[in-house]
Each structure stands twice: as structure tokens, then as C-alpha cells.
Design a protein around this motif. Structure first.
Motif, PDB file in Angstrom:
ATOM      1  N   LYS A  57       3.432   5.901  -3.902  1.00 45.90           N
ATOM      2  CA  LYS A  57       2.457   4.915  -4.377  1.00 45.90           C
ATOM      3  C   LYS A  57       3.119   4.044  -5.427  1.00 45.90           C
ATOM      4  N   CYS A  58       2.934   2.740  -5.295  1.00 44.22           N
ATOM      5  CA  CYS A  58       3.495   1.793  -6.255  1.00 44.22           C
ATOM      6  C   CYS A  58       2.377   0.941  -6.844  1.00 44.22           C
ATOM      7  N   GLU A  59       2.479   0.678  -8.126  1.00 46.83           N
ATOM      8  CA  GLU A  59       1.592  -0.251  -8.823  1.00 46.83           C
ATOM      9  C   GLU A  59       2.488  -1.165  -9.644  1.00 46.83           C
ATOM     10  N   GLY A  60       2.471  -2.431  -9.318  1.00 49.79           N
ATOM     11  CA  GLY A  60       3.356  -3.356 -10.023  1.00 49.79           C
ATOM     12  C   GLY A  60       4.802  -3.027  -9.724  1.00 49.79           C
ATOM     13  N   THR A  61       5.536  -2.650 -10.771  1.00 51.85           N
ATOM     14  CA  THR A  61       6.944  -2.289 -10.581  1.00 51.85           C
ATOM     15  C   THR A  61       7.189  -0.785 -10.639  1.00 51.85           C
ATOM     16  N   SER A  62       6.139   0.022 -10.803  1.00 55.30           N
ATOM     17  CA  SER A  62       6.285   1.481 -10.915  1.00 55.30           C
ATOM     18  C   SER A  62       5.881   2.179  -9.627  1.00 55.30           C
ATOM     19  N   CYS A  63       6.769   3.023  -9.118  1.00 54.49           N
ATOM     20  CA  CYS A  63       6.488   3.818  -7.925  1.00 54.49           C
ATOM     21  C   CYS A  63       6.590   5.294  -8.287  1.00 54.49           C
ATOM     22  N   ARG A  64       5.709   6.101  -7.678  1.00 59.92           N
ATOM     23  CA  ARG A  64       5.663   7.536  -7.938  1.00 59.92           C
ATOM     24  C   ARG A  64       5.482   8.281  -6.625  1.00 59.92           C
ATOM     25  N   ALA A  65       6.071   9.490  -6.559  1.00 59.34           N
ATOM     26  CA  ALA A  65       5.907  10.339  -5.383  1.00 59.34           C
ATOM     27  C   ALA A  65       6.104  11.797  -5.777  1.00 59.34           C
ATOM     28  N   PRO A  66       5.422  12.711  -5.077  1.00 58.62           N
ATOM     29  CA  PRO A  66       5.629  14.137  -5.331  1.00 58.62           C
ATOM     30  C   PRO A  66       6.963  14.601  -4.759  1.00 58.62           C
ATOM     31  N   LEU A  67       7.331  15.805  -5.092  1.00 56.53           N
ATOM     32  CA  LEU A  67       8.564  16.411  -4.613  1.00 56.53           C
ATOM     33  C   LEU A  67       8.561  16.480  -3.086  1.00 56.53           C
ATOM     34  N   ALA A  68       9.683  16.119  -2.488  1.00 57.69           N
ATOM     35  CA  ALA A  68       9.855  16.190  -1.037  1.00 57.69           C
ATOM     36  C   ALA A  68      11.106  17.007  -0.743  1.00 57.69           C
ATOM     37  N   SER A  69      11.224  17.452   0.485  1.00 62.02           N
ATOM     38  CA  SER A  69      12.403  18.232   0.864  1.00 62.02           C
ATOM     39  C   SER A  69      13.499  17.302   1.358  1.00 62.02           C
ATOM     40  N   THR A  70      13.919  16.422   0.481  1.00 62.69           N
ATOM     41  CA  THR A  70      14.978  15.468   0.792  1.00 62.69           C
ATOM     42  C   THR A  70      15.845  15.292  -0.439  1.00 62.69           C
TER      43      THR A  70
ATOM     44  N   MET B  65      15.627   9.583  -1.071  1.00 64.12           N
ATOM     45  CA  MET B  65      14.321   9.058  -1.481  1.00 64.12           C
ATOM     46  C   MET B  65      14.500   7.706  -2.159  1.00 64.12           C
ATOM     47  N   CYS B  66      15.507   7.579  -2.994  1.00 68.71           N
ATOM     48  CA  CYS B  66      15.786   6.308  -3.677  1.00 68.71           C
ATOM     49  C   CYS B  66      16.063   5.206  -2.651  1.00 68.71           C
ATOM     50  N   ILE B  67      16.878   5.498  -1.651  1.00 71.69           N
ATOM     51  CA  ILE B  67      17.194   4.517  -0.607  1.00 71.69           C
ATOM     52  C   ILE B  67      15.928   4.134   0.161  1.00 71.69           C
ATOM     53  N   SER B  68      15.097   5.130   0.482  1.00 72.42           N
ATOM     54  CA  SER B  68      13.864   4.864   1.229  1.00 72.42           C
ATOM     55  C   SER B  68      12.912   3.978   0.436  1.00 72.42           C
ATOM     56  N   ILE B  69      12.807   4.230  -0.868  1.00 73.14           N
ATOM     57  CA  ILE B  69      11.940   3.401  -1.712  1.00 73.14           C
ATOM     58  C   ILE B  69      12.475   1.974  -1.766  1.00 73.14           C
ATOM     59  N   ALA B  70      13.790   1.820  -1.918  1.00 69.30           N
ATOM     60  CA  ALA B  70      14.385   0.483  -1.944  1.00 69.30           C
ATOM     61  C   ALA B  70      14.132  -0.239  -0.618  1.00 69.30           C
ATOM     62  N   ARG B  71      14.233   0.480   0.485  1.00 67.47           N
ATOM     63  CA  ARG B  71      14.036  -0.110   1.813  1.00 67.47           C
ATOM     64  C   ARG B  71      12.589  -0.571   1.998  1.00 67.47           C
ATOM     65  N   GLU B  72      11.639   0.212   1.531  1.00 72.68           N
ATOM     66  CA  GLU B  72      10.221  -0.081   1.772  1.00 72.68           C
ATOM     67  C   GLU B  72       9.569  -0.984   0.723  1.00 72.68           C
ATOM     68  N   PHE B  73      10.020  -0.886  -0.519  1.00 71.76           N
ATOM     69  CA  PHE B  73       9.322  -1.581  -1.605  1.00 71.76           C
ATOM     70  C   PHE B  73      10.156  -2.637  -2.322  1.00 71.76           C
ATOM     71  N   GLY B  74      11.463  -2.645  -2.112  1.00 68.65           N
ATOM     72  CA  GLY B  74      12.321  -3.639  -2.755  1.00 68.65           C
ATOM     73  C   GLY B  74      13.334  -3.002  -3.687  1.00 68.65           C
TER      74      GLY B  74
ATOM     75  N   LYS C 166       0.850  -1.195   0.000  1.00 65.89           N
ATOM     76  CA  LYS C 166       0.000   0.000   0.000  1.00 65.89           C
ATOM     77  C   LYS C 166       0.887   1.246   0.000  1.00 65.89           C
ATOM     78  N   PRO C 167       0.340   2.408  -0.397  1.00 65.83           N
ATOM     79  CA  PRO C 167       1.126   3.651  -0.341  1.00 65.83           C
ATOM     80  C   PRO C 167       1.682   3.878   1.064  1.00 65.83           C
ATOM     81  N   LYS C 168       2.900   4.399   1.106  1.00 64.23           N
ATOM     82  CA  LYS C 168       3.557   4.630   2.399  1.00 64.23           C
ATOM     83  C   LYS C 168       4.098   6.045   2.456  1.00 64.23           C
ATOM     84  N   LEU C 169       4.097   6.586   3.670  1.00 68.14           N
ATOM     85  CA  LEU C 169       4.663   7.905   3.905  1.00 68.14           C
ATOM     86  C   LEU C 169       6.171   7.752   4.069  1.00 68.14           C
ATOM     87  N   LEU C 170       6.910   8.285   3.107  1.00 68.74           N
ATOM     88  CA  LEU C 170       8.370   8.248   3.150  1.00 68.74           C
ATOM     89  C   LEU C 170       8.892   9.665   2.957  1.00 68.74           C
TER      90      LEU C 170
END
Length: 119
Positions: free
Chosen positions: A61-74, A79-88, A51-55
Motif C-alpha cells: 500500500k502506498c500513500e503519497g511517497t510512502s509504501c508499506r508491506a508486511p513480511l513476505a517470503s522473498t 521486494m524493492c525491485i518489485s515496488i520500483a517496477r509497480e510504483f516508480g 491502488k494497493p497491489k499484490l506483490l
């Protein structure tokens, strides 16, 4: 004392500046809003059903192998590391117009593996 033509020229310049300011005030946020949902884009090595996660203060939000997120102050790398940690494992990553190189993507996955090993 100013002549009528000088007053008219100044009023014209003021009107033009006001019109430009109004255009920027309304157009710039709209342009940002149009891309707001997909500043960060990640492709995963394996599909996820998570499910979508706050990172990093934004929902990813991920669907299949595609993940998307709006601009963050990071930093994009974080952000890449956080996505890998949470989604694979991440196989491709972009932040706005910046496309990560294969080495940068590998570093995201490597830094994620180091973080997981610490825990």
C-alpha cells in the motif's frame, strides 16, 4: 524412590516451563502482528496514487511517497525491485531493521529499469 522435596522441585520446574511456553505462545505472534503491516518500507521519488497491489504474495500500500508491506517470503532486494517496477523510482528502502544503502537502492531501480527494457 523420590522424596517429597524432589517431587515438589520437579513440579515447580514443570509449572515454570509451562508458564514460559504459554507466554511465548501468545506474546510472540502478537509482537509479529504489531509489525505485520510495515516490515517493508519504501520511499518513492515521486508521489503515487496507485491502488494497493499484490506483490510477492503480500499487498503493498502506498500513500503519497510512502509504501508499506508486511513480511513476505522473498528477498528484500526482490521486494524493492518489485515496488520500483509497480510504483516508480525508490529513494529509500528498509526491510525490518535493515536499511538499504544508497547503492542498494540504486541497484533496485537499475534492476527495475533492466526488467522494463526486456519487456
Amino acid at each position: 524412590m523420590m522424596t517429597l522435596s524432589q517431587i515438589s522441585a520437579r513440579m515447580g520446574a514443570l509449572a515454570a516451563a509451562s508458564a514460559l511456553s504459554a507466554t511465548l505462545l501468545f506474546a510472540a505472534p502478537q509482537a509479529h502482528a504489531a509489525t505485520n503491516g510495515s516490515y517493508y518500507k519504501a520511499e518513492l521519488a515521486q508521489p503515487t496514487t496507485a491502488k494497493p497491489k499484490l506483490l510477492r504474495s503480500v499487498f503493498v500500500k502506498c500513500e503519497g511517497t510512502s509504501c508499506r508491506a508486511p513480511l513476505a517470503s522473498t528477498a528484500p532486494k526482490n521486494m524493492c525491485i518489485s515496488i520500483a517496477r509497480e510504483f516508480g523510482e525508490v529513494s529509500a528502502f528498509t526491510a525490518g531493521e535493515r536499511v538499504f544503502t544508497a547503492e542498494e537502492v540504486a541497484a533496485c531501480n537499475s534492476d527495475n529499469a533492466k526488467a522494463v527494457a526486456k519487456n
